[in-house]
Scaffold this motif. Sequence first.
Motif, PDB file in Angstrom:
ATOM      1  N   LEU A 235       1.407  -8.293  15.615  1.00 37.89           N
ATOM      2  CA  LEU A 235       0.801  -6.982  15.393  1.00 37.89           C
ATOM      3  C   LEU A 235       1.865  -5.892  15.306  1.00 37.89           C
ATOM      4  O   LEU A 235       1.777  -4.994  14.450  1.00 37.89           O
ATOM      5  CB  LEU A 235      -0.189  -6.657  16.504  1.00 37.89           C
ATOM      6  N   ASP A 236       2.880  -5.953  16.159  1.00 39.41           N
ATOM      7  CA  ASP A 236       3.962  -4.963  16.104  1.00 39.41           C
ATOM      8  C   ASP A 236       4.685  -5.019  14.754  1.00 39.41           C
ATOM      9  O   ASP A 236       5.050  -3.975  14.190  1.00 39.41           O
ATOM     10  CB  ASP A 236       4.964  -5.211  17.237  1.00 39.41           C
ATOM     11  N   CYS A 237       4.890  -6.228  14.259  1.00 40.81           N
ATOM     12  CA  CYS A 237       5.585  -6.373  12.974  1.00 40.81           C
ATOM     13  C   CYS A 237       4.747  -5.833  11.821  1.00 40.81           C
ATOM     14  O   CYS A 237       5.293  -5.380  10.810  1.00 40.81           O
ATOM     15  CB  CYS A 237       5.927  -7.839  12.725  1.00 40.81           C
ATOM     16  N   TYR A 238       3.446  -5.859  11.972  1.00 38.35           N
ATOM     17  CA  TYR A 238       2.554  -5.277  10.963  1.00 38.35           C
ATOM     18  C   TYR A 238       2.507  -3.762  11.092  1.00 38.35           C
ATOM     19  O   TYR A 238       2.666  -3.032  10.105  1.00 38.35           O
ATOM     20  CB  TYR A 238       1.150  -5.864  11.108  1.00 38.35           C
ATOM     21  N   GLN A 239       2.309  -3.264  12.295  1.00 33.90           N
ATOM     22  CA  GLN A 239       2.148  -1.825  12.504  1.00 33.90           C
ATOM     23  C   GLN A 239       3.462  -1.059  12.366  1.00 33.90           C
ATOM     24  O   GLN A 239       3.479   0.071  11.861  1.00 33.90           O
ATOM     25  CB  GLN A 239       1.563  -1.563  13.890  1.00 33.90           C
TER      26      GLN A 239
ATOM     27  N   GLY B  93       6.497  -2.453  11.106  1.00 34.82           N
ATOM     28  CA  GLY B  93       7.471  -3.117  10.256  1.00 34.82           C
ATOM     29  C   GLY B  93       6.917  -3.440   8.889  1.00 34.82           C
ATOM     30  O   GLY B  93       6.077  -2.710   8.360  1.00 34.82           O
ATOM     31  N   ILE B  94       7.356  -4.561   8.338  1.00 35.60           N
ATOM     32  CA  ILE B  94       7.039  -4.897   6.947  1.00 35.60           C
ATOM     33  C   ILE B  94       6.183  -6.154   6.808  1.00 35.60           C
ATOM     34  O   ILE B  94       5.966  -6.639   5.701  1.00 35.60           O
ATOM     35  CB  ILE B  94       8.330  -5.064   6.121  1.00 35.60           C
ATOM     36  N   LEU B  95       5.672  -6.676   7.917  1.00 30.94           N
ATOM     37  CA  LEU B  95       4.786  -7.832   7.856  1.00 30.94           C
ATOM     38  C   LEU B  95       3.470  -7.440   7.175  1.00 30.94           C
ATOM     39  O   LEU B  95       2.913  -6.383   7.477  1.00 30.94           O
ATOM     40  CB  LEU B  95       4.503  -8.349   9.262  1.00 30.94           C
ATOM     41  N   THR B  96       2.984  -8.286   6.287  1.00 29.71           N
ATOM     42  CA  THR B  96       1.758  -7.952   5.549  1.00 29.71           C
ATOM     43  C   THR B  96       0.626  -8.939   5.777  1.00 29.71           C
ATOM     44  O   THR B  96      -0.526  -8.641   5.478  1.00 29.71           O
ATOM     45  CB  THR B  96       2.030  -7.920   4.037  1.00 29.71           C
ATOM     46  N   SER B  97       0.947 -10.121   6.321  1.00 33.37           N
ATOM     47  CA  SER B  97      -0.019 -11.211   6.336  1.00 33.37           C
ATOM     48  C   SER B  97       0.223 -12.101   7.550  1.00 33.37           C
ATOM     49  O   SER B  97       1.320 -12.127   8.107  1.00 33.37           O
ATOM     50  CB  SER B  97       0.140 -12.019   5.033  1.00 33.37           C
ATOM     51  N   ALA B  98      -0.817 -12.833   7.961  1.00 35.39           N
ATOM     52  CA  ALA B  98      -0.687 -13.787   9.064  1.00 35.39           C
ATOM     53  C   ALA B  98      -1.685 -14.919   8.844  1.00 35.39           C
ATOM     54  O   ALA B  98      -2.672 -14.755   8.136  1.00 35.39           O
ATOM     55  CB  ALA B  98      -0.949 -13.107  10.406  1.00 35.39           C
ATOM     56  N   THR B  99      -1.400 -16.057   9.466  1.00 32.45           N
ATOM     57  CA  THR B  99      -2.373 -17.149   9.419  1.00 32.45           C
ATOM     58  C   THR B  99      -2.707 -17.606  10.830  1.00 32.45           C
ATOM     59  O   THR B  99      -1.833 -17.808  11.666  1.00 32.45           O
ATOM     60  CB  THR B  99      -1.865 -18.336   8.572  1.00 32.45           C
ATOM     61  N   LEU B 100      -4.005 -17.762  11.082  1.00 32.64           N
ATOM     62  CA  LEU B 100      -4.566 -17.897  12.420  1.00 32.64           C
ATOM     63  C   LEU B 100      -4.856 -19.351  12.771  1.00 32.64           C
ATOM     64  O   LEU B 100      -5.498 -20.073  12.003  1.00 32.64           O
ATOM     65  CB  LEU B 100      -5.851 -17.064  12.500  1.00 32.64           C
ATOM     66  N   MET B 101      -4.405 -19.765  13.969  1.00 29.07           N
ATOM     67  CA  MET B 101      -4.676 -21.097  14.516  1.00 29.07           C
ATOM     68  C   MET B 101      -5.929 -20.995  15.380  1.00 29.07           C
ATOM     69  O   MET B 101      -5.870 -20.515  16.508  1.00 29.07           O
ATOM     70  CB  MET B 101      -3.501 -21.574  15.370  1.00 29.07           C
TER      71      MET B 101
ATOM     72  N   LYS C 135      -9.854  -7.706  13.239  1.00 27.63           N
ATOM     73  CA  LYS C 135     -10.951  -6.777  12.926  1.00 27.63           C
ATOM     74  C   LYS C 135     -10.534  -5.328  13.108  1.00 27.63           C
ATOM     75  O   LYS C 135     -11.021  -4.439  12.415  1.00 27.63           O
ATOM     76  CB  LYS C 135     -12.155  -7.097  13.822  1.00 27.63           C
ATOM     77  N   GLU C 136      -9.611  -5.103  14.037  1.00 33.71           N
ATOM     78  CA  GLU C 136      -9.142  -3.743  14.301  1.00 33.71           C
ATOM     79  C   GLU C 136      -8.103  -3.282  13.280  1.00 33.71           C
ATOM     80  O   GLU C 136      -7.842  -2.086  13.158  1.00 33.71           O
ATOM     81  CB  GLU C 136      -8.550  -3.663  15.704  1.00 33.71           C
ATOM     82  N   HIS C 137      -7.513  -4.245  12.550  1.00 29.09           N
ATOM     83  CA  HIS C 137      -6.443  -3.936  11.591  1.00 29.09           C
ATOM     84  C   HIS C 137      -6.730  -4.685  10.297  1.00 29.09           C
ATOM     85  O   HIS C 137      -6.058  -5.660   9.957  1.00 29.09           O
ATOM     86  CB  HIS C 137      -5.081  -4.316  12.181  1.00 29.09           C
ATOM     87  N   GLN C 138      -7.720  -4.193   9.562  1.00 29.09           N
ATOM     88  CA  GLN C 138      -8.257  -4.953   8.443  1.00 29.09           C
ATOM     89  C   GLN C 138      -7.352  -4.986   7.213  1.00 29.09           C
ATOM     90  O   GLN C 138      -7.595  -5.763   6.291  1.00 29.09           O
ATOM     91  CB  GLN C 138      -9.638  -4.420   8.086  1.00 29.09           C
ATOM     92  N   LYS C 139      -6.308  -4.174   7.185  1.00 27.52           N
ATOM     93  CA  LYS C 139      -5.383  -4.245   6.053  1.00 27.52           C
ATOM     94  C   LYS C 139      -4.344  -5.350   6.221  1.00 27.52           C
ATOM     95  O   LYS C 139      -3.619  -5.669   5.279  1.00 27.52           O
ATOM     96  CB  LYS C 139      -4.702  -2.889   5.845  1.00 27.52           C
TER      97      LYS C 139
ATOM     98  N   PRO D 236     -11.140 -15.097   5.157  1.00 28.11           N
ATOM     99  CA  PRO D 236      -9.767 -15.597   5.020  1.00 28.11           C
ATOM    100  C   PRO D 236      -9.157 -15.233   3.678  1.00 28.11           C
ATOM    101  O   PRO D 236      -9.832 -15.254   2.648  1.00 28.11           O
ATOM    102  CB  PRO D 236      -9.929 -17.112   5.158  1.00 28.11           C
ATOM    103  N   THR D 237      -7.868 -14.925   3.704  1.00 30.44           N
ATOM    104  CA  THR D 237      -7.165 -14.614   2.463  1.00 30.44           C
ATOM    105  C   THR D 237      -6.596 -15.871   1.803  1.00 30.44           C
ATOM    106  O   THR D 237      -6.425 -15.906   0.585  1.00 30.44           O
ATOM    107  CB  THR D 237      -5.996 -13.646   2.737  1.00 30.44           C
ATOM    108  N   HIS D 238      -6.299 -16.908   2.608  1.00 26.06           N
ATOM    109  CA  HIS D 238      -5.666 -18.109   2.056  1.00 26.06           C
ATOM    110  C   HIS D 238      -5.586 -19.187   3.120  1.00 26.06           C
ATOM    111  O   HIS D 238      -5.941 -18.962   4.281  1.00 26.06           O
ATOM    112  CB  HIS D 238      -4.266 -17.790   1.537  1.00 26.06           C
ATOM    113  N   LEU D 239      -5.104 -20.364   2.712  1.00 28.10           N
ATOM    114  CA  LEU D 239      -4.901 -21.491   3.613  1.00 28.10           C
ATOM    115  C   LEU D 239      -3.430 -21.893   3.639  1.00 28.10           C
ATOM    116  O   LEU D 239      -2.766 -21.925   2.607  1.00 28.10           O
ATOM    117  CB  LEU D 239      -5.689 -22.720   3.146  1.00 28.10           C
ATOM    118  N   ASP D 240      -2.929 -22.222   4.837  1.00 26.60           N
ATOM    119  CA  ASP D 240      -1.687 -22.963   4.963  1.00 26.60           C
ATOM    120  C   ASP D 240      -1.839 -23.884   6.168  1.00 26.60           C
ATOM    121  O   ASP D 240      -2.963 -24.124   6.618  1.00 26.60           O
ATOM    122  CB  ASP D 240      -0.457 -22.048   5.031  1.00 26.60           C
TER     123      ASP D 240
END
Length: 242
Positions: A22-26, A28-36, A50-54, A118-122
């Motif tokens: 979350l810190d890297c998104y808020q 920094g330059i992180l744009t995406s994550a994938t959830l386990m 849900k709190e950070h929908q972008k 979901p935006t994608h799968l990995d």
Amino acid sequence: MKKLIINADDFGYSRAVNYGILDCYQNGILTSATLMVNMPGAEHAALLSKEHQKLGVGIHLVLTCGEPLLSTHKTIVDSNGSFRNLAFYQGSYTIDRKEVEAEWQAQIERFLSFGLTPTHLDSHHHINTYNEIDEVFLELANKYDLPVRHNMKLPVGYASTDKFELSLEKALASEASLLEIFGDADTLEVMSHPGYLDKAIYTGSSYNYPRLDEVELLTSGKVADWIKQSKTVELGTFTDIA
């Protein structure tokens, strides 16, 4: 403009990892994550999503870490009922692909039950590229109509970035280095594993302390400046390539 997606794997591993992402998104330059979805921090990660929908959030399908969602498996779990570790798949192995399909479908459905799109799968440890498992992965991507990580040979019809880069440090070394990785490609995903440390990640993952280095790199003002000032590259998510 070329699209750069910087994805954080392991969202949901633990609360400390989640806060690092979350810190890297808020900041920094992180744009995406994938959830386990099978890990202890999954519900916390879903709440943060849900709190950070972008922040683009996809599904990090798991077969080599933690506990499965289903209790009926015979071939993809050890004697304790936990997922087999990666070493099992690095030799000659025999599994029931129907177990993989059932488990991964359950993981996708749990993600959807959080109320997330979901935006994608990995996958964790790139297990989606392994024999037989790759077929299941592509079948599920097709079934749920989701883009996938470009870490495997993709048949025609699957949405993905043009390229995929494993080394965050190489990609963010300089604009020249990033553009060399892009080459003629218009879209690139760079993988990352940022996070803070708690007992769960420190004892459960062999990749622990370097996660702090990745947080530092992804929140670097110097790196953010040259990316945001670039006339060639702009940040994006998998929604930009679907």
